[in-house]
Write a protein that holds these residues in place. Sequence first.
Motif, short mmCIF file in Angstrom:
data_model
loop_
_atom_site.label_atom_id
_atom_site.label_comp_id
_atom_site.label_asym_id
_atom_site.label_seq_id
_atom_site.Cartn_x
_atom_site.Cartn_y
_atom_site.Cartn_z
N ARG A 29 0.83 -1.21 0.00
CA ARG A 29 0.00 0.00 0.00
C ARG A 29 0.87 1.26 0.00
O ARG A 29 0.46 2.30 -0.50
CB ARG A 29 -0.93 0.02 1.21
CG ARG A 29 -2.13 -0.87 1.04
CD ARG A 29 -3.14 -0.64 2.11
NE ARG A 29 -2.59 -1.06 3.40
CZ ARG A 29 -2.98 -0.57 4.58
NH1 ARG A 29 -3.88 0.36 4.63
NH2 ARG A 29 -2.44 -1.01 5.70
N LEU A 30 2.05 1.16 0.58
CA LEU A 30 2.94 2.31 0.67
C LEU A 30 3.35 2.80 -0.71
O LEU A 30 3.48 3.99 -0.96
CB LEU A 30 4.19 1.94 1.49
CG LEU A 30 5.15 3.06 1.84
CD1 LEU A 30 4.46 4.08 2.72
CD2 LEU A 30 6.36 2.49 2.56
N GLU A 31 3.54 1.87 -1.64
CA GLU A 31 3.93 2.23 -3.00
C GLU A 31 2.85 3.05 -3.71
O GLU A 31 3.14 3.88 -4.54
CB GLU A 31 4.25 0.97 -3.82
CG GLU A 31 5.46 0.20 -3.34
CD GLU A 31 6.77 0.93 -3.55
OE1 GLU A 31 6.86 1.75 -4.48
OE2 GLU A 31 7.71 0.66 -2.79
N THR A 32 1.58 2.78 -3.37
CA THR A 32 0.48 3.48 -4.05
C THR A 32 0.01 4.72 -3.31
O THR A 32 -0.60 5.60 -3.91
CB THR A 32 -0.72 2.53 -4.25
OG1 THR A 32 -1.16 2.07 -2.98
CG2 THR A 32 -0.34 1.35 -5.13
N ALA A 33 0.29 4.81 -2.01
CA ALA A 33 -0.16 5.96 -1.22
C ALA A 33 0.78 7.14 -1.45
O ALA A 33 1.99 6.98 -1.54
CB ALA A 33 -0.18 5.61 0.26
N ASP A 34 0.22 8.36 -1.58
CA ASP A 34 1.05 9.54 -1.80
C ASP A 34 1.14 10.39 -0.55
O ASP A 34 2.18 10.48 0.08
CB ASP A 34 0.48 10.40 -2.95
CG ASP A 34 0.81 9.81 -4.30
OD1 ASP A 34 1.77 9.03 -4.39
OD2 ASP A 34 0.11 10.16 -5.27
N LYS A 35 0.06 11.04 -0.18
CA LYS A 35 0.07 11.99 0.92
C LYS A 35 0.15 11.28 2.28
O LYS A 35 0.67 11.83 3.24
CB LYS A 35 -1.18 12.88 0.88
CG LYS A 35 -1.30 13.67 -0.41
CD LYS A 35 -0.15 14.62 -0.58
CE LYS A 35 -0.30 15.40 -1.87
NZ LYS A 35 0.88 16.10 -2.25
N ASN A 84 5.99 5.72 9.11
CA ASN A 84 6.23 5.73 10.56
C ASN A 84 5.57 4.53 11.23
O ASN A 84 6.16 3.92 12.13
CB ASN A 84 5.73 7.03 11.18
CG ASN A 84 6.52 8.23 10.71
OD1 ASN A 84 7.66 8.11 10.30
ND2 ASN A 84 5.90 9.39 10.76
N GLU A 85 4.39 4.20 10.77
CA GLU A 85 3.68 3.04 11.32
C GLU A 85 4.44 1.75 11.03
O GLU A 85 4.61 0.89 11.91
CB GLU A 85 2.28 2.99 10.67
CG GLU A 85 1.30 2.10 11.35
CD GLU A 85 -0.07 2.20 10.67
OE1 GLU A 85 -0.53 1.15 10.18
OE2 GLU A 85 -0.64 3.30 10.64
N ILE A 86 4.93 1.62 9.80
CA ILE A 86 5.70 0.44 9.43
C ILE A 86 6.99 0.36 10.23
O ILE A 86 7.37 -0.71 10.72
CB ILE A 86 5.98 0.43 7.91
CG1 ILE A 86 4.69 0.19 7.13
CG2 ILE A 86 7.02 -0.61 7.54
CD1 ILE A 86 4.82 0.36 5.63
#
Length: 164
Positions: free
Chosen positions: A21-27, A34-36
């Motif tokens: 999901r990080l790869e697709t999330a921008d803002k 930080n959560e990861i």
Amino acid sequence: MEPLYQQTHKQVHEIQSHMGRLETADKQSLHLENEIQASIDQIFSRLERLEILSSKEPPNKRQNAKLRVDQLKYDVQHLQTALRNFQHRRYAREQQERQREELLSRTFTTNGTQKKILDIANMLGLSNTVMRLIEKRAFQDKYFMIGGMLLTCVVMFLVVQYLT
């Protein structure tokens, strides 16, 4: 040991899905990063506990337990590296965007630049004028020199005629 291992293994899989999901999330990526990172830190502390517990296993299960813990540790290290790579790419992308915005905000033909160009052109024009004046002066000086040589020859001829 088994429940802690299962929890840790489950958390590793959750982090892997978060990385996708990080790869697709921008803002939201900074919050997700930080959560990861917090989850990875928590897993490392659990892995330390699992290593201690695996050394306390009966000898016939100890080798298998250590292999499972080492595999989890290996997976978490890969997740940590993937997170660092993502952060590096994000930082490079942000830096490129800042540089792009800076370049787009510049005006390349500002009044100061145009004035400098005109000053250089005027200076070159002045230099051409000065060169023409020097050439004209050299042409005139040549006539003065020939005239002076002729006058000197006439004076020398008259001196020789008058004295002899």
